[in-house]
Scaffold this motif. Structure first.
Motif, PDB file in Angstrom:
ATOM      1  N   GLY A  58     -48.870  22.551 -44.271  1.00 55.14           N
ATOM      2  CA  GLY A  58     -49.615  22.298 -43.045  1.00 55.14           C
ATOM      3  C   GLY A  58     -48.812  22.391 -41.762  1.00 55.14           C
ATOM      4  N   VAL A  59     -47.538  22.775 -41.838  1.00 54.76           N
ATOM      5  CA  VAL A  59     -46.721  22.921 -40.639  1.00 54.76           C
ATOM      6  C   VAL A  59     -47.036  24.277 -39.996  1.00 54.76           C
ATOM      7  CG1 VAL A  59     -44.378  23.026 -39.714  1.00 54.76           C
ATOM      8  CG2 VAL A  59     -44.901  21.508 -41.635  1.00 54.76           C
ATOM      9  N   LYS A  60     -47.309  24.277 -38.709  1.00 56.79           N
ATOM     10  CA  LYS A  60     -47.636  25.516 -37.993  1.00 56.79           C
ATOM     11  C   LYS A  60     -46.341  26.192 -37.540  1.00 56.79           C
ATOM     12  CE  LYS A  60     -52.160  23.883 -36.403  1.00 56.79           C
ATOM     13  NZ  LYS A  60     -53.026  23.615 -35.227  1.00 56.79           N
ATOM     14  N   MET A  61     -45.781  26.956 -38.463  1.00 57.18           N
ATOM     15  CA  MET A  61     -44.505  27.621 -38.176  1.00 57.18           C
ATOM     16  C   MET A  61     -44.698  28.755 -37.175  1.00 57.18           C
ATOM     17  SD  MET A  61     -42.101  26.096 -39.782  1.00 57.18           S
ATOM     18  CE  MET A  61     -40.776  27.303 -39.747  1.00 57.18           C
ATOM     19  N   PRO A  62     -43.691  29.017 -36.331  1.00 54.80           N
ATOM     20  CA  PRO A  62     -43.800  30.097 -35.354  1.00 54.80           C
ATOM     21  C   PRO A  62     -43.821  31.463 -36.027  1.00 54.80           C
ATOM     22  CG  PRO A  62     -41.583  29.182 -35.363  1.00 54.80           C
ATOM     23  CD  PRO A  62     -42.418  28.287 -36.224  1.00 54.80           C
ATOM     24  N   SER A  63     -44.312  32.460 -35.293  1.00 57.82           N
ATOM     25  CA  SER A  63     -44.315  33.836 -35.779  1.00 57.82           C
ATOM     26  C   SER A  63     -42.889  34.360 -35.886  1.00 57.82           C
ATOM     27  CB  SER A  63     -45.117  34.724 -34.826  1.00 57.82           C
ATOM     28  OG  SER A  63     -44.449  34.796 -33.566  1.00 57.82           O
ATOM     29  N   LEU A  91     -43.658  42.571 -43.005  1.00 56.98           N
ATOM     30  CA  LEU A  91     -44.328  42.242 -41.748  1.00 56.98           C
ATOM     31  C   LEU A  91     -45.462  43.211 -41.447  1.00 56.98           C
ATOM     32  CD1 LEU A  91     -41.122  41.578 -39.601  1.00 56.98           C
ATOM     33  CD2 LEU A  91     -42.534  39.882 -40.767  1.00 56.98           C
ATOM     34  N   LEU A  92     -45.227  44.505 -41.702  1.00 55.91           N
ATOM     35  CA  LEU A  92     -46.202  45.527 -41.331  1.00 55.91           C
ATOM     36  C   LEU A  92     -47.244  45.773 -42.416  1.00 55.91           C
ATOM     37  CD1 LEU A  92     -43.757  48.136 -39.714  1.00 55.91           C
ATOM     38  CD2 LEU A  92     -45.073  46.322 -38.590  1.00 55.91           C
ATOM     39  N   PHE A  99     -41.335  36.572 -34.048  1.00 61.53           N
ATOM     40  CA  PHE A  99     -40.675  36.585 -32.746  1.00 61.53           C
ATOM     41  C   PHE A  99     -40.630  35.190 -32.126  1.00 61.53           C
ATOM     42  CE2 PHE A  99     -42.100  41.005 -33.258  1.00 61.53           C
ATOM     43  CZ  PHE A  99     -40.883  41.653 -33.094  1.00 61.53           C
ATOM     44  N   GLY A 100     -41.581  34.333 -32.497  1.00 56.95           N
ATOM     45  CA  GLY A 100     -41.529  32.950 -32.036  1.00 56.95           C
ATOM     46  C   GLY A 100     -40.327  32.225 -32.593  1.00 56.95           C
ATOM     47  N   TYR A 101     -40.037  32.477 -33.878  1.00 52.91           N
ATOM     48  CA  TYR A 101     -38.842  31.882 -34.480  1.00 52.91           C
ATOM     49  C   TYR A 101     -37.588  32.402 -33.790  1.00 52.91           C
ATOM     50  CZ  TYR A 101     -35.147  30.910 -37.851  1.00 52.91           C
ATOM     51  OH  TYR A 101     -33.978  30.491 -38.429  1.00 52.91           O
ATOM     52  N   MET A 102     -37.578  33.693 -33.467  1.00 54.23           N
ATOM     53  CA  MET A 102     -36.402  34.258 -32.811  1.00 54.23           C
ATOM     54  C   MET A 102     -36.199  33.672 -31.415  1.00 54.23           C
ATOM     55  SD  MET A 102     -35.980  38.242 -33.851  1.00 54.23           S
ATOM     56  CE  MET A 102     -34.513  38.250 -32.822  1.00 54.23           C
ATOM     57  N   ALA A 103     -37.280  33.230 -30.774  1.00 54.64           N
ATOM     58  CA  ALA A 103     -37.116  32.553 -29.481  1.00 54.64           C
ATOM     59  C   ALA A 103     -36.301  31.276 -29.665  1.00 54.64           C
ATOM     60  CB  ALA A 103     -38.481  32.244 -28.876  1.00 54.64           C
ATOM     61  N   TRP A 104     -36.560  30.558 -30.757  1.00 54.23           N
ATOM     62  CA  TRP A 104     -35.774  29.369 -31.076  1.00 54.23           C
ATOM     63  C   TRP A 104     -34.314  29.753 -31.361  1.00 54.23           C
ATOM     64  CZ3 TRP A 104     -36.996  24.108 -31.580  1.00 54.23           C
ATOM     65  CH2 TRP A 104     -38.356  23.771 -31.404  1.00 54.23           C
ATOM     66  N   SER A 105     -34.112  30.766 -32.200  1.00 49.17           N
ATOM     67  CA  SER A 105     -32.742  31.123 -32.594  1.00 49.17           C
ATOM     68  C   SER A 105     -31.940  31.671 -31.416  1.00 49.17           C
ATOM     69  CB  SER A 105     -32.770  32.145 -33.743  1.00 49.17           C
ATOM     70  OG  SER A 105     -33.328  33.377 -33.334  1.00 49.17           O
ATOM     71  N   VAL A 106     -32.581  32.488 -30.565  1.00 52.49           N
ATOM     72  CA  VAL A 106     -31.868  33.018 -29.406  1.00 52.49           C
ATOM     73  C   VAL A 106     -31.522  31.888 -28.434  1.00 52.49           C
ATOM     74  CG1 VAL A 106     -32.075  34.488 -27.364  1.00 52.49           C
ATOM     75  CG2 VAL A 106     -32.826  35.339 -29.593  1.00 52.49           C
ATOM     76  N   GLY A 107     -32.454  30.959 -28.248  1.00 46.95           N
ATOM     77  CA  GLY A 107     -32.223  29.867 -27.309  1.00 46.95           C
ATOM     78  C   GLY A 107     -31.225  28.838 -27.791  1.00 46.95           C
ATOM     79  N   ILE A 108     -31.122  28.670 -29.106  1.00 47.29           N
ATOM     80  CA  ILE A 108     -30.247  27.625 -29.656  1.00 47.29           C
ATOM     81  C   ILE A 108     -29.006  28.200 -30.318  1.00 47.29           C
ATOM     82  CG2 ILE A 108     -30.101  25.781 -31.373  1.00 47.29           C
ATOM     83  CD1 ILE A 108     -33.090  25.254 -30.883  1.00 47.29           C
ATOM     84  N   LEU A 109     -29.192  29.150 -31.246  1.00 44.82           N
ATOM     85  CA  LEU A 109     -28.067  29.632 -32.034  1.00 44.82           C
ATOM     86  C   LEU A 109     -27.134  30.558 -31.255  1.00 44.82           C
ATOM     87  CD1 LEU A 109     -29.710  30.342 -35.517  1.00 44.82           C
ATOM     88  CD2 LEU A 109     -28.309  28.385 -34.835  1.00 44.82           C
ATOM     89  N   VAL A 110     -27.697  31.447 -30.473  1.00 46.49           N
ATOM     90  CA  VAL A 110     -26.844  32.410 -29.761  1.00 46.49           C
ATOM     91  C   VAL A 110     -25.835  31.708 -28.846  1.00 46.49           C
ATOM     92  CG1 VAL A 110     -26.821  34.291 -28.076  1.00 46.49           C
ATOM     93  CG2 VAL A 110     -28.450  34.341 -29.973  1.00 46.49           C
ATOM     94  N   PRO A 111     -26.242  30.695 -28.062  1.00 49.88           N
ATOM     95  CA  PRO A 111     -25.221  29.972 -27.284  1.00 49.88           C
ATOM     96  C   PRO A 111     -24.170  29.283 -28.154  1.00 49.88           C
ATOM     97  CG  PRO A 111     -27.408  29.551 -26.391  1.00 49.88           C
ATOM     98  CD  PRO A 111     -27.598  30.264 -27.691  1.00 49.88           C
ATOM     99  N   MET A 164     -25.211  34.023 -38.953  1.00 47.76           N
ATOM    100  CA  MET A 164     -26.282  34.719 -38.234  1.00 47.76           C
ATOM    101  C   MET A 164     -27.410  35.204 -39.120  1.00 47.76           C
ATOM    102  SD  MET A 164     -24.521  36.639 -35.049  1.00 47.76           S
ATOM    103  CE  MET A 164     -22.961  36.091 -34.343  1.00 47.76           C
ATOM    104  N   GLY A 165     -27.315  34.923 -40.405  1.00 45.45           N
ATOM    105  CA  GLY A 165     -28.490  35.126 -41.250  1.00 45.45           C
ATOM    106  C   GLY A 165     -29.631  34.227 -40.818  1.00 45.45           C
ATOM    107  N   ALA A 166     -29.308  33.201 -40.003  1.00 48.14           N
ATOM    108  CA  ALA A 166     -30.318  32.254 -39.510  1.00 48.14           C
ATOM    109  C   ALA A 166     -31.062  32.769 -38.286  1.00 48.14           C
ATOM    110  CB  ALA A 166     -29.649  30.924 -39.163  1.00 48.14           C
ATOM    111  N   ASN A 167     -30.677  33.908 -37.742  1.00 48.39           N
ATOM    112  CA  ASN A 167     -31.271  34.369 -36.489  1.00 48.39           C
ATOM    113  C   ASN A 167     -32.705  34.861 -36.615  1.00 48.39           C
ATOM    114  OD1 ASN A 167     -29.105  33.751 -34.880  1.00 48.39           O
ATOM    115  ND2 ASN A 167     -28.221  35.802 -34.915  1.00 48.39           N
ATOM    116  N   SER A 168     -33.118  35.207 -37.830  1.00 55.44           N
ATOM    117  CA  SER A 168     -34.502  35.657 -38.030  1.00 55.44           C
ATOM    118  C   SER A 168     -34.967  35.241 -39.419  1.00 55.44           C
ATOM    119  CB  SER A 168     -34.611  37.176 -37.856  1.00 55.44           C
ATOM    120  OG  SER A 168     -34.151  37.848 -39.005  1.00 55.44           O
ATOM    121  N   TYR A 169     -36.265  35.340 -39.648  1.00 55.53           N
ATOM    122  CA  TYR A 169     -36.803  34.991 -40.958  1.00 55.53           C
ATOM    123  C   TYR A 169     -36.260  35.894 -42.064  1.00 55.53           C
ATOM    124  CZ  TYR A 169     -40.441  31.825 -39.113  1.00 55.53           C
ATOM    125  OH  TYR A 169     -41.129  30.784 -38.524  1.00 55.53           O
TER     126      TYR A 169
END
Length: 465
Positions: free
Chosen positions: A434-439, A43-44, A441-453, A412-417
């Motif tokens: 051509g799919v505009k995948m989230p960044s 990432l860095l 932290f954008g992906y983690m917004a999906w995982s926190v909102g869906i997977l964590v519950p 929980m390996g699914a929680n982040s890229y």
């Protein structure tokens, strides 16, 4: 490394256990260093990592080997190194390479209409297939036809995200072939069908919730995409549906059979290799897996792998990085086995009650949280050993604890890229399509909102003390 441990002065007849209670936490720094490098460097500093990840892995491995060899008896050094390489690393890499090679020879062609019904079917089939050919194999076989089926949709990011959730991660819960953590457990003595019989309820619960949620989201977005839903075939110039490289399905059965036989056939014959006894059934298994991979390379029709965008880069990266991981994890496992007498006593306190009983919910979440940001295979090993490391005990009286560890590592390996190797691979393929995948932290917004519950519900239903 092999030259080092094969020197006569370093040869050992039996495995000499390392006393973890005598080690300080500083010995865990190389292990932490390699895992943080894997998590942050892409990432860095992506360009540097792409060209030099092998050197980084070698640096962290030597950061442990050199001072360890200088401060400990040569017999212990040789024993630990030989044990880690020959009993854990080599079989692990051989299995991954065989599955990766054979799955890369299966090409699904054609284009279907990406309706909610078709997409749910794709995800359900992929989820089941992941336990047979591995999360990496299932992801590589199915992601491209799924992308083609949805390539004309206005909203298709959610399709890839749920694919990562289910096919690239949770689907690998039922066999040691499914996900690397479970295969490491198998190498440590967990029986082949134990995961299927003990994790089916937890996996089925999570999968059904996610598929139902996907159906709701996909149906809503599909109804609003009139240009797509009225088009029978968005890209009619593609080939008709079909599967090429069918010989590889037979080779996958060979892999499954070889792993099964190695767990049930016990001839009682072993051969000393660098002073370590290697059992005949494991040698035969690894030879059969290598032969199956070579057969796939020979028998797969010419040009098919190129059409499948197959390349060796991901497997080479896994091989180099895990060599460092399996070496640097040696003192960490020893300290964990020391339990309350070791440097990780505070971690032991988090997952156990004052009387020493395991807290299964904490094992699930601690394993899962670390698996979200570190590689889930070494994380599994860490908590496997923290729970005692005895496969008989963990499959018996502590079965719920082992289920908690296994579910945490796989789910929980699914929680982040960076939680599981296929996640980044699927992301890269989707972006190239051509799919505009989230960044990140954008992906983690999906995982926190869906997977964590969903995981919270799993905890309440299955791991409540």
């Amino acid at each position: 490394m092999l030259a080092f441990i094969s020197t006569p002065a370093f040869a050992v007849d039996n495995h000499v256990a390392l006393d973890g209670s005598a080690l300080g936490p500083i010995w865990a720094l190389p292990f932490v260093g390699i895992l943080l490098s894997i998590a942050l460097a892409p990432l860095l500093a992506p360009a540097f990592w792409h060209h030099h990840f092998g050197k980084v892995a070698a640096f962290w491995a030597l950061a442990f080997i050199v001072p360890f060899a200088a401060t400990h008896a040569t017999g212990i050094v040789a024993s630990e190194m030989t044990h880690a390489i020959l009993l854990d690393y080599v079989p692990f890499v051989i299995l991954l390479t065989a599955l990766f090679t054979i799955a890369g020879g299966i090409l699904v062609t054609g284009n279907l209409h990406g309706s909610p019904r078709l997409n749910v079917a794709f995800l359900a089939v992929g989820t089941l297939l992941a336990s047979v050919i591995g999360t990496t194999g299932a992801s590589m076989v199915l992601i491209r036809p799924l992308l083609r089926a949805n390539d004309g949709r206005r909203h298709n990011v959610h399709v890839v995200i749920f694919f990562i959730f289910l096919v690239s991660n949770i689907g690998g819960s039922l066999t040691p072939l499914g996900d690397p953590p479970l295969f490491l457990g198998y190498l440590r003595g967990v029986s082949f069908f134990w995961t299927a019989s003990h994790m089916l309820a937890e996996m089925g619960f999570a999968v059904l919730i996610l598929l139902a949620l996907f159906w709701v989201v996909d149906s809503y977005l599909y109804k609003g995409d009139s240009d797509f839903k009225d088009c029978v075939d968005p890209t009619p110039d593609t080939k008709e549906m079909g599967v090429s490289g069918k010989i590889n399905f037979a080779l996958l059965l060979v892999v499954v059979g070889a792993v099964l036989v190695s767990g049930s056939w016990k001839p009682g014959i072993s051969f000393p290799v660098f002073g370590l006894p290697l059992e005949l059934q494991n040698i035969v298994r690894d030879i059969v897996l290598i032969a199956a991979a070579i057969a796939s390379l020979i028998l797969t029709p010419s040009g098919l792998r190129e059409k499948n965008s197959f390349e060796w880069g991901p497997m080479l990266e896994v091989g180099k990085l895990f060599a460092a991981i399996f070496v640097t994890i040696i003192p960490v496992i020893a300290m964990l086995k020391a339990a309350e007498n070791g440097a990780f006593a505070p971690l032991v306190a988090l997952v156990t009650t004052p009387d020493g009983a395991p807290i299964n919910a904490m094992y699930f979440w601690m394993t899962g949280i670390l698996s979200s940001f570190l590689d889930n295979a070494p994380t599994y090993l860490v908590f496997f050993n923290l729970a005692g490391g005895d496969p008989v005990e963990l499959m018996g009286p502590l079965a719920r604890t082992l289920v908690a560890i296994s579910c945490g590592a796989v789910f929980m390996g699914a929680n982040s890229y960076i939680g599981n190797a296929p996640n980044f691979m699927v992301k890269a393929i989707a972006e190239s399509a051509g799919v505009k995948m989230p960044s990140f932290f954008g992906y983690m917004a999906w995982s926190v909102g869906i997977l964590v519950p969903v995981f919270a519900l799993v905890t309440l239903v299955f791991f409540r003390q």
